[in-house]
Design a protein around this motif. Sequence first.
Motif, PDB file in Angstrom:
ATOM      1  N   THR A   1       0.786  -1.130  -0.112  1.00 48.59           N
ATOM      2  CA  THR A   1      -0.262   0.247   0.002  1.00 48.59           C
ATOM      3  C   THR A   1       1.058   1.195   0.023  1.00 48.59           C
ATOM      4  O   THR A   1       0.185   2.786  -0.067  1.00 48.59           O
ATOM      5  CB  THR A   1      -1.002  -0.386   1.351  1.00 48.59           C
ATOM      6  N   ALA A   2       2.078   1.274   0.354  1.00 43.86           N
ATOM      7  CA  ALA A   2       3.543   2.304   0.101  1.00 43.86           C
ATOM      8  C   ALA A   2       2.985   2.881  -0.840  1.00 43.86           C
ATOM      9  O   ALA A   2       3.704   3.898  -1.290  1.00 43.86           O
ATOM     10  CB  ALA A   2       3.970   2.316   1.106  1.00 43.86           C
ATOM     11  N   ALA A   3       3.940   2.043  -2.028  1.00 41.03           N
ATOM     12  CA  ALA A   3       4.798   2.954  -2.872  1.00 41.03           C
ATOM     13  C   ALA A   3       4.204   1.702  -4.286  1.00 41.03           C
ATOM     14  O   ALA A   3       4.654   0.138  -3.938  1.00 41.03           O
ATOM     15  CB  ALA A   3       6.040   3.069  -3.029  1.00 41.03           C
ATOM     16  N   PRO A   4       4.109   1.501  -5.706  1.00 43.15           N
ATOM     17  CA  PRO A   4       3.894   0.269  -6.292  1.00 43.15           C
ATOM     18  C   PRO A   4       5.442  -0.276  -6.380  1.00 43.15           C
ATOM     19  O   PRO A   4       6.606   0.226  -6.161  1.00 43.15           O
ATOM     20  CB  PRO A   4       4.139   1.384  -7.735  1.00 43.15           C
ATOM     21  N   ARG A   5       5.270  -1.157  -6.499  1.00 46.58           N
ATOM     22  CA  ARG A   5       7.153  -2.308  -6.326  1.00 46.58           C
ATOM     23  C   ARG A   5       6.943  -2.902  -7.614  1.00 46.58           C
ATOM     24  O   ARG A   5       6.308  -3.654  -8.392  1.00 46.58           O
ATOM     25  CB  ARG A   5       6.714  -3.475  -5.425  1.00 46.58           C
ATOM     26  N   SER A   6       8.181  -3.018  -7.693  1.00 47.25           N
ATOM     27  CA  SER A   6       8.957  -3.507  -8.866  1.00 47.25           C
ATOM     28  C   SER A   6       9.769  -5.315  -8.622  1.00 47.25           C
ATOM     29  O   SER A   6       9.446  -5.540  -7.089  1.00 47.25           O
ATOM     30  CB  SER A   6      10.242  -3.225  -9.354  1.00 47.25           C
ATOM     31  N   ARG A   7       9.896  -5.577  -9.203  1.00 47.46           N
ATOM     32  CA  ARG A   7      10.059  -7.516  -9.238  1.00 47.46           C
ATOM     33  C   ARG A   7      11.673  -7.416  -7.532  1.00 47.46           C
ATOM     34  O   ARG A   7      12.771  -6.642  -8.241  1.00 47.46           O
ATOM     35  CB  ARG A   7      10.881  -8.298 -10.036  1.00 47.46           C
ATOM     36  N   LEU A   8      11.123  -8.253  -6.915  1.00 48.20           N
ATOM     37  CA  LEU A   8      12.323  -8.853  -6.208  1.00 48.20           C
ATOM     38  C   LEU A   8      13.304  -9.834  -6.821  1.00 48.20           C
ATOM     39  O   LEU A   8      12.888 -10.987  -6.934  1.00 48.20           O
ATOM     40  CB  LEU A   8      12.414  -9.381  -4.190  1.00 48.20           C
ATOM     41  N   VAL A   9      14.441  -8.962  -6.220  1.00 44.69           N
ATOM     42  CA  VAL A   9      15.799 -10.185  -6.806  1.00 44.69           C
ATOM     43  C   VAL A   9      16.472 -10.572  -5.671  1.00 44.69           C
ATOM     44  O   VAL A   9      17.006 -10.163  -5.089  1.00 44.69           O
ATOM     45  CB  VAL A   9      16.206  -9.897  -7.928  1.00 44.69           C
TER      46      VAL A   9
ATOM     47  N   ARG B   1       6.763   3.975 -27.702  1.00 45.55           N
ATOM     48  CA  ARG B   1       7.630   4.743 -26.851  1.00 45.55           C
ATOM     49  C   ARG B   1       6.403   6.129 -26.207  1.00 45.55           C
ATOM     50  O   ARG B   1       6.327   6.079 -25.278  1.00 45.55           O
ATOM     51  CB  ARG B   1       8.731   5.273 -27.064  1.00 45.55           C
ATOM     52  N   ALA B   2       6.025   6.261 -27.353  1.00 46.87           N
ATOM     53  CA  ALA B   2       5.550   7.814 -26.684  1.00 46.87           C
ATOM     54  C   ALA B   2       3.961   7.902 -25.957  1.00 46.87           C
ATOM     55  O   ALA B   2       3.549   8.342 -25.128  1.00 46.87           O
ATOM     56  CB  ALA B   2       4.760   8.317 -28.215  1.00 46.87           C
ATOM     57  N   PHE B   3       3.259   6.349 -26.373  1.00 43.55           N
ATOM     58  CA  PHE B   3       1.928   6.482 -25.370  1.00 43.55           C
ATOM     59  C   PHE B   3       2.689   6.034 -24.195  1.00 43.55           C
ATOM     60  O   PHE B   3       1.991   6.030 -23.076  1.00 43.55           O
ATOM     61  CB  PHE B   3       1.454   4.675 -26.325  1.00 43.55           C
ATOM     62  N   ILE B   4       3.166   4.474 -24.306  1.00 36.85           N
ATOM     63  CA  ILE B   4       4.477   4.650 -22.917  1.00 36.85           C
ATOM     64  C   ILE B   4       4.655   5.935 -21.562  1.00 36.85           C
ATOM     65  O   ILE B   4       3.846   5.897 -20.639  1.00 36.85           O
ATOM     66  CB  ILE B   4       5.501   3.264 -22.183  1.00 36.85           C
ATOM     67  N   LEU B   5       5.140   6.348 -22.101  1.00 41.04           N
ATOM     68  CA  LEU B   5       5.675   7.609 -21.863  1.00 41.04           C
ATOM     69  C   LEU B   5       4.844   8.851 -21.138  1.00 41.04           C
ATOM     70  O   LEU B   5       4.472   9.932 -20.144  1.00 41.04           O
ATOM     71  CB  LEU B   5       7.243   8.028 -22.401  1.00 41.04           C
ATOM     72  N   ALA B   6       3.802   9.382 -22.627  1.00 38.59           N
ATOM     73  CA  ALA B   6       2.229   9.975 -22.334  1.00 38.59           C
ATOM     74  C   ALA B   6       1.889   9.662 -21.202  1.00 38.59           C
ATOM     75  O   ALA B   6       0.946  10.004 -19.574  1.00 38.59           O
ATOM     76  CB  ALA B   6       1.770   9.724 -23.377  1.00 38.59           C
ATOM     77  N   LEU B   7       1.661   7.913 -20.255  1.00 42.85           N
ATOM     78  CA  LEU B   7       0.604   7.342 -19.699  1.00 42.85           C
ATOM     79  C   LEU B   7       1.212   7.887 -18.736  1.00 42.85           C
ATOM     80  O   LEU B   7       1.199   7.765 -17.269  1.00 42.85           O
ATOM     81  CB  LEU B   7       0.684   6.080 -19.362  1.00 42.85           C
ATOM     82  N   ALA B   8       2.993   7.452 -18.390  1.00 45.32           N
ATOM     83  CA  ALA B   8       3.477   7.506 -17.409  1.00 45.32           C
ATOM     84  C   ALA B   8       3.617   8.780 -16.526  1.00 45.32           C
ATOM     85  O   ALA B   8       3.667   9.168 -15.288  1.00 45.32           O
ATOM     86  CB  ALA B   8       5.319   7.342 -17.336  1.00 45.32           C
ATOM     87  N   HIS B   9       3.731   9.959 -17.949  1.00 44.80           N
ATOM     88  CA  HIS B   9       3.350  11.622 -17.053  1.00 44.80           C
ATOM     89  C   HIS B   9       2.151  11.463 -16.517  1.00 44.80           C
ATOM     90  O   HIS B   9       1.583  11.716 -15.528  1.00 44.80           O
ATOM     91  CB  HIS B   9       3.429  12.495 -18.513  1.00 44.80           C
TER      92      HIS B   9
ATOM     93  N   LEU C   1      -0.281  -1.998 -17.151  1.00 44.36           N
ATOM     94  CA  LEU C   1       0.453  -1.825 -18.018  1.00 44.36           C
ATOM     95  C   LEU C   1       1.466  -1.119 -17.806  1.00 44.36           C
ATOM     96  O   LEU C   1       2.604  -1.881 -18.059  1.00 44.36           O
ATOM     97  CB  LEU C   1       0.113  -1.061 -19.458  1.00 44.36           C
ATOM     98  N   LEU C   2       1.541  -0.125 -17.294  1.00 45.83           N
ATOM     99  CA  LEU C   2       2.352   0.432 -16.300  1.00 45.83           C
ATOM    100  C   LEU C   2       2.870  -0.401 -15.435  1.00 45.83           C
ATOM    101  O   LEU C   2       4.647  -0.327 -14.848  1.00 45.83           O
ATOM    102  CB  LEU C   2       2.116   2.067 -15.661  1.00 45.83           C
ATOM    103  N   ALA C   3       2.500  -0.769 -13.902  1.00 45.04           N
ATOM    104  CA  ALA C   3       3.124  -2.189 -13.594  1.00 45.04           C
ATOM    105  C   ALA C   3       4.119  -2.893 -14.173  1.00 45.04           C
ATOM    106  O   ALA C   3       4.958  -3.300 -13.503  1.00 45.04           O
ATOM    107  CB  ALA C   3       1.749  -2.271 -12.564  1.00 45.04           C
ATOM    108  N   LEU C   4       3.532  -3.876 -15.651  1.00 46.63           N
ATOM    109  CA  LEU C   4       3.865  -4.498 -16.249  1.00 46.63           C
ATOM    110  C   LEU C   4       5.955  -3.544 -16.806  1.00 46.63           C
ATOM    111  O   LEU C   4       6.589  -4.680 -16.814  1.00 46.63           O
ATOM    112  CB  LEU C   4       3.770  -4.177 -17.105  1.00 46.63           C
ATOM    113  N   VAL C   5       5.903  -2.077 -17.145  1.00 48.49           N
ATOM    114  CA  VAL C   5       6.565  -1.740 -17.316  1.00 48.49           C
ATOM    115  C   VAL C   5       7.798  -1.401 -16.049  1.00 48.49           C
ATOM    116  O   VAL C   5       9.024  -1.904 -16.591  1.00 48.49           O
ATOM    117  CB  VAL C   5       6.646  -0.352 -17.752  1.00 48.49           C
TER     118      VAL C   5
END
Length: 321
Positions: free
Chosen positions: A73-81, A110-118, A313-317
Motif C-alpha cells: 500500500t505504500a508504493a508501487p513495487r518492482s520485482r524482488l531479485v 514509446r510515446a504512448f507509454i511515456l505519456a501514460l507515465a506522465h 500496463l505501467l506496472a508491467l513496465v
Amino acid sequence: MRVELTGEAFTTEGFGLIVTLMQYFVESRHDWVVDPGQLGGVDAYFRDHAPKMAQTYGLLASKGLVSQAWTVTAAPRSRLVSIGRESLSDHVWDLGRSARFVVENQEGDRAFILALAHVFGAKDIVEACEKGWLEFVQGGGSGEVPKVVRHEEAAIRRVKRVAFLLDSDRLMPGERSKHEAAVTELRALGISGHVLDFREAENYLPNRVLAATIEPPERLTEKIRHLKTLTSPQRAHFDIINGFWDRKNFCAAIPAAQQDLYGDLAESVRVGLRHGFGHGLTLVLHREAEAGNVKETDFAALGPTVAEELKTLLALVREII
C-alpha cells in the motif's frame, strides 16, 4: 528492481561484482533491500575490503532497510531479485543491462507509454527511459514481436527483464485477439506482456488530445463531434487513424466484419469520420501529457476499466526496470 543480497554473496572473490552492484544502488538504478540482521556483517565486509567507502555503503544499507519495510500500500513495487554467491555474476550481468520493452512501433508506442507515465505519476519509468535503463525495442509489426521477444530473452542469464505490448487488432468487442496463442507461448517462458483491450493504442486517446492534432479547426471540430456520437464499444474498435475509408472504392464504408457494430450508424457520421485522425497520434498524446494537459479522468471517460488497464500496463513496465 528490488535486490536482496544473501550473506554468502559477500565474498572476497566476488568483491568487484559487489562494488558494481553498490554503484547501481548509489545511482538509484536498483533498490537494495536489506534485512536488519545483515547490517553488522555488511559493515564488517566493507570495512575490510573497502574502508574508504564503508560509510557510504553503510548508509546505502540503512536506506535499504526502508525498502525492505515497504508494503504493497505504500508504493508501487518492482520485482524482488535474490542474489547468492553462485548467482552473483549472472545477476550483475542482467541488472547491468537495460530492461527491454518490445513494441510494434518503437516511436509511437514509446510515446504512448511515456505519456501514460506522465499522467499516472510513474516518474521512475520516465527516468529509466531518459537514463537508458529502459529501452523500447522495435518489433517490426505484431507478427514479428514474439520473435523479437524470444531473441531478447536469449541474452538473459537469470532475470527476465523483457516484456512486450501488442495492439489487440480486435474489430469487435469480446473478439479473440489473433495474438493470444503467441502471447500464451511467451508467458509460458516466463515473459510478461500485455494485449490492449481496445483495438489499438490510438483508441485510448482522449478527445482533448485529438483536438490538439494539426488540422483545420472547423474540420477537426466537426470530426470530433461525430466521434462523440459513437458508443464506447464503437469508439474502442474504430480505426482512429484511417477512419471509415474504403481504399478500393474510394468512399466511406463500414468493413464487412464490423457491420454488426456500426451497421446502424448515421450516414452523416460515417462520412464525417471517413478519413480518421491520421498518423502520429501517440506523439501528440505524449506532448500534451508532458505539458500537463491530460488527466486520469480523461482516460476514465473512455470506459470504466480503462484507467485500471493503463495502470496495469505501467506496472508491467515497472516490473522489468
